[in-house]
Design an enzyme around this catalytic site. Sequence first.
Site, short mmCIF file in Angstrom:
data_model
loop_
_atom_site.label_atom_id
_atom_site.label_comp_id
_atom_site.label_asym_id
_atom_site.label_seq_id
_atom_site.Cartn_x
_atom_site.Cartn_y
_atom_site.Cartn_z
N GLU A 259 -18.37 18.94 0.99
CA GLU A 259 -17.80 19.38 -0.01
C GLU A 259 -17.78 18.83 -0.92
O GLU A 259 -17.91 20.30 -1.79
CB GLU A 259 -16.37 18.61 0.63
CG GLU A 259 -15.18 18.98 1.49
CD GLU A 259 -14.23 18.44 1.92
OE1 GLU A 259 -13.16 18.71 3.02
OE2 GLU A 259 -13.87 17.39 1.75
N GLY B 243 0.24 -1.16 -0.10
CA GLY B 243 -0.21 0.37 -0.42
C GLY B 243 0.43 1.21 -0.20
O GLY B 243 1.42 1.55 1.04
#
Length: 421
Positions: free
Chosen positions: A170, A10
């Site tokens: 947002e 990752g």
Amino acid sequence: MSKHRVVVVGGGFGGLQTVHGLKGADADITLIDRRNHHLFQPLLYQVATTVLATSEIAWPIRRLFRDRRDVTTVLDEVLGIDKGAKTVKLASGRMVPYDTLVLATGARHAYFGRDEWESVAPGLKTLEDATTLRRRILLAFERAEMAEKTSELDSELTFAIIGAGPTGVEMAGMIAELANKVLPKEFRKIDTTRTRVMLIEAGPRVLPAFTEDLSAYTKTALEKLGVEVHTGKPVIAITEEGVTVGDAFIPCKTVIWAAGVQASPAARWIGASADRAGRAVVGPDLSVPEQPEIFVIGDTALVSQDDGKPVPGIAPAAKQQGEYVSKVIKTRLAGKPVPAAFHYRHQGSLATIGKRAAVIDFGKFKLTGGLAWWIWGLAHIYFLIGTRSRAAVAWSWLWIYLSGQHSARLITQKETLKDES
């Protein structure tokens, strides 16, 4: 004698911080990710809403570690872990051996058992997600311009955002800004200020992780931008024709999912206990119980705070965990006592509302409005990687703030006005 082999899976905030923290360790480090770039996820919604370009919030992982001879970057997808052989199985067929394994594989959208909704209500976790949403948002206005029936026009100009956490808030604010401030002069048949932006939350209020006063301020600020805020009723159904909220059907061609996340399958790879969201349960040192050579961090891990509540799945938490794990690994390799149990330091919660307002919660210190927006912007610019990215994003925001124009309004990938849902 070969060096200790650390494999980090990752390349998000946690994984990168782990690799950075291991600089100088007597170890060979392999960083595996299925994408070649590190992504600054907190600003993904700005790519989706035409504010920023993809290159302004993503960086090639190889470039970040080009001067680290101890780091090998592998572009591949992990299929599983063989704990007995201590190897990571990749989609290419390769097996990567490890002595210490760090899983920082993040999370994806969770549709609460309704995975069929994903095709019509995409979420926002990757650059591909962001460009898909940007394309759908812009194509909705293009299709509205060509609509011959009022019903078609209304459904094209209706946007539903499911989930009123920071991402939902947002997205809703920026779509409203786009429709009301940026696009009105660019179309001839339609009035883009007629756009209906709905923010739908099953819970009683928006930004449930924030205090009630900041939640109330956010609701009022969104409504001033023209956003319809619907709380207290869950989404029952989502189709290509619209959404059903409670017992009401709302015609809507663009639906955006911001309601939940599901951890990667990392817990299943290693046979670890997991919570309902798939997060692996880890111990005080962030290693897996009875598997001290395996660490799990970030959105993939269920980490408990002192009060018993889980550490939130946000970037600062993942970075702190990556920094901590790198210290544990280095002290183990040096034969020194390991650090005390991981302790999460909450640095505050922030969310922006459109391009001129935000809410900030630093515990005893709270702030709303324009000044909060500037602090929010400075904080995000600070955490970007590299002077070029900081300058590019700062210039984009300043230009938009002064001119009201978004510069990344490009429809890419599928060049069709048909609904690709």
